[in-house]
Motif scaffolding. Sequence first.
Motif, PDB file in Angstrom:
ATOM      1  N   ASP A 108      90.203 -12.206  32.896  1.00 37.48           N
ATOM      2  CA  ASP A 108      91.374 -12.111  33.499  1.00 37.48           C
ATOM      3  C   ASP A 108      91.705 -13.145  34.635  1.00 37.48           C
ATOM      4  OD1 ASP A 108      93.059 -10.002  32.310  1.00 37.48           O
ATOM      5  OD2 ASP A 108      91.888  -8.977  34.387  1.00 37.48           O
ATOM      6  N   SER A 109      90.375 -13.700  34.705  1.00 38.44           N
ATOM      7  CA  SER A 109      90.282 -15.283  35.227  1.00 38.44           C
ATOM      8  C   SER A 109      89.154 -16.053  34.842  1.00 38.44           C
ATOM      9  CB  SER A 109      89.439 -15.119  36.917  1.00 38.44           C
ATOM     10  OG  SER A 109      91.084 -14.602  37.049  1.00 38.44           O
ATOM     11  N   PRO A 110      89.665 -16.872  33.685  1.00 36.81           N
ATOM     12  CA  PRO A 110      88.586 -17.805  32.531  1.00 36.81           C
ATOM     13  C   PRO A 110      88.130 -19.306  33.400  1.00 36.81           C
ATOM     14  CG  PRO A 110      90.909 -17.963  31.706  1.00 36.81           C
ATOM     15  CD  PRO A 110      91.456 -16.704  32.590  1.00 36.81           C
ATOM     16  N   GLU A 111      89.455 -19.471  34.818  1.00 41.56           N
ATOM     17  CA  GLU A 111      88.429 -20.500  35.401  1.00 41.56           C
ATOM     18  C   GLU A 111      87.407 -20.080  36.691  1.00 41.56           C
ATOM     19  OE1 GLU A 111      89.422 -23.685  33.836  1.00 41.56           O
ATOM     20  OE2 GLU A 111      89.542 -22.366  32.287  1.00 41.56           O
ATOM     21  N   ASP A 112      87.249 -18.612  36.731  1.00 40.87           N
ATOM     22  CA  ASP A 112      86.416 -18.096  38.042  1.00 40.87           C
ATOM     23  C   ASP A 112      84.957 -18.032  37.745  1.00 40.87           C
ATOM     24  OD1 ASP A 112      85.683 -17.251  40.212  1.00 40.87           O
ATOM     25  OD2 ASP A 112      86.515 -15.287  40.059  1.00 40.87           O
ATOM     26  N   TRP A 113      83.978 -19.089  38.029  1.00 44.97           N
ATOM     27  CA  TRP A 113      82.395 -18.768  37.724  1.00 44.97           C
ATOM     28  C   TRP A 113      81.914 -18.274  38.333  1.00 44.97           C
ATOM     29  CZ3 TRP A 113      79.173 -18.670  40.756  1.00 44.97           C
ATOM     30  CH2 TRP A 113      79.482 -18.750  42.354  1.00 44.97           C
ATOM     31  N   ARG A 114      82.632 -17.337  39.146  1.00 40.95           N
ATOM     32  CA  ARG A 114      81.684 -16.162  39.938  1.00 40.95           C
ATOM     33  C   ARG A 114      81.939 -14.539  38.241  1.00 40.95           C
ATOM     34  NH1 ARG A 114      84.706 -18.424  43.256  1.00 40.95           N
ATOM     35  NH2 ARG A 114      83.653 -18.789  45.049  1.00 40.95           N
ATOM     36  N   CYS A 115      83.159 -14.804  37.944  1.00 43.05           N
ATOM     37  CA  CYS A 115      83.658 -14.118  36.468  1.00 43.05           C
ATOM     38  C   CYS A 115      82.845 -14.232  35.832  1.00 43.05           C
ATOM     39  CB  CYS A 115      84.759 -13.665  36.327  1.00 43.05           C
ATOM     40  SG  CYS A 115      85.748 -13.232  37.262  1.00 43.05           S
ATOM     41  N   TRP A 116      82.213 -15.881  34.802  1.00 45.54           N
ATOM     42  CA  TRP A 116      81.601 -16.505  34.120  1.00 45.54           C
ATOM     43  C   TRP A 116      80.211 -15.981  34.235  1.00 45.54           C
ATOM     44  CZ3 TRP A 116      82.341 -16.619  28.896  1.00 45.54           C
ATOM     45  CH2 TRP A 116      83.788 -17.103  29.162  1.00 45.54           C
ATOM     46  N   PHE A 117      79.396 -16.189  35.492  1.00 47.80           N
ATOM     47  CA  PHE A 117      78.151 -15.615  36.187  1.00 47.80           C
ATOM     48  C   PHE A 117      78.260 -14.447  35.768  1.00 47.80           C
ATOM     49  CE2 PHE A 117      74.793 -14.050  38.507  1.00 47.80           C
ATOM     50  CZ  PHE A 117      73.597 -15.524  39.056  1.00 47.80           C
ATOM     51  N   ARG A 118      78.399 -13.346  35.960  1.00 45.46           N
ATOM     52  CA  ARG A 118      78.155 -12.044  36.284  1.00 45.46           C
ATOM     53  C   ARG A 118      79.024 -11.586  35.086  1.00 45.46           C
ATOM     54  NH1 ARG A 118      81.575 -11.841  40.800  1.00 45.46           N
ATOM     55  NH2 ARG A 118      83.792 -11.479  40.572  1.00 45.46           N
ATOM     56  N   LEU A 119      79.442 -11.989  33.807  1.00 49.89           N
ATOM     57  CA  LEU A 119      79.595 -11.627  32.086  1.00 49.89           C
ATOM     58  C   LEU A 119      78.208 -12.261  31.717  1.00 49.89           C
ATOM     59  CD1 LEU A 119      80.874 -11.124  30.080  1.00 49.89           C
ATOM     60  CD2 LEU A 119      81.913 -13.432  29.450  1.00 49.89           C
ATOM     61  N   GLN A 137      75.844 -21.413  31.540  1.00 43.66           N
ATOM     62  CA  GLN A 137      76.105 -22.589  31.028  1.00 43.66           C
ATOM     63  C   GLN A 137      77.376 -22.847  31.720  1.00 43.66           C
ATOM     64  OE1 GLN A 137      74.892 -23.782  27.244  1.00 43.66           O
ATOM     65  NE2 GLN A 137      73.156 -24.444  28.053  1.00 43.66           N
ATOM     66  N   ARG A 138      78.613 -22.192  31.550  1.00 41.23           N
ATOM     67  CA  ARG A 138      80.359 -22.607  31.819  1.00 41.23           C
ATOM     68  C   ARG A 138      80.231 -22.019  33.486  1.00 41.23           C
ATOM     69  NH1 ARG A 138      84.777 -22.235  27.789  1.00 41.23           N
ATOM     70  NH2 ARG A 138      85.996 -21.948  28.928  1.00 41.23           N
ATOM     71  N   ALA A 139      79.816 -21.437  33.567  1.00 47.38           N
ATOM     72  CA  ALA A 139      80.469 -21.138  35.042  1.00 47.38           C
ATOM     73  C   ALA A 139      79.256 -21.723  35.803  1.00 47.38           C
ATOM     74  CB  ALA A 139      78.567 -19.552  36.005  1.00 47.38           C
ATOM     75  N   HIS A 143      81.404 -24.567  38.380  1.00 48.89           N
ATOM     76  CA  HIS A 143      80.980 -24.031  39.827  1.00 48.89           C
ATOM     77  C   HIS A 143      80.860 -25.507  40.381  1.00 48.89           C
ATOM     78  CE1 HIS A 143      78.167 -24.532  42.836  1.00 48.89           C
ATOM     79  NE2 HIS A 143      79.271 -23.646  43.728  1.00 48.89           N
ATOM     80  N   GLU A 144      80.648 -26.368  39.009  1.00 47.85           N
ATOM     81  CA  GLU A 144      80.456 -28.294  39.407  1.00 47.85           C
ATOM     82  C   GLU A 144      81.864 -29.207  38.886  1.00 47.85           C
ATOM     83  OE1 GLU A 144      77.135 -29.316  36.754  1.00 47.85           O
ATOM     84  OE2 GLU A 144      75.702 -28.607  38.437  1.00 47.85           O
ATOM     85  N   GLY A 145      82.726 -28.455  39.134  1.00 50.50           N
ATOM     86  CA  GLY A 145      83.767 -28.729  37.901  1.00 50.50           C
ATOM     87  C   GLY A 145      83.837 -29.276  37.461  1.00 50.50           C
ATOM     88  N   ARG A 146      83.007 -29.948  36.349  1.00 50.80           N
ATOM     89  CA  ARG A 146      83.340 -30.056  35.200  1.00 50.80           C
ATOM     90  C   ARG A 146      83.789 -29.418  34.066  1.00 50.80           C
ATOM     91  NH1 ARG A 146      78.240 -29.945  32.692  1.00 50.80           N
ATOM     92  NH2 ARG A 146      77.258 -28.275  34.513  1.00 50.80           N
TER      93      ARG A 146
END
Length: 150
Positions: A108-119, A137-139, A143-146
Amino acid sequence: MGGKITYVFLSTVLVVVFGVVAMEGVLLLLTGEPAAMGMGAVAFLLPLVGGWFLWKNTRFARRASRLAAELEAEGGLPVDELKRTAGGRIDRDSADEVFARRKAETEDSPEDWRCWFRLAVAYHDARDTPRARKAMQRAIALHEGRPVSA
């Protein structure tokens, strides 16, 4: 805190071993015998490769820890709601259930680093370390805007 102390201790021991191997490599190079010099060159390169690997893993762990600290400050760390077996291991069905929720949240929120961290945490709980690392690594990259690859 115990994990950090163990990591620092083992990393220090590893660096000392790298130093010993490099010294042996130099001694083998100085013998002048072709076979020994070949072994010395390899022995000298092993600490370089090992040092690079240690540096990459340490950098990854520090970045992930920073994200965890930031998420904790926001109150967004995942709550441990997993059922455990009598021996204390995570129940597989419970981990799969939490994973399904985290995956849906991330979709639902593929650009949110928080979601990727929890995943990443959910992958880890489900004992899928390679995917947990990729999700973390994606989170970190988000987060770093890369830019992140698909």
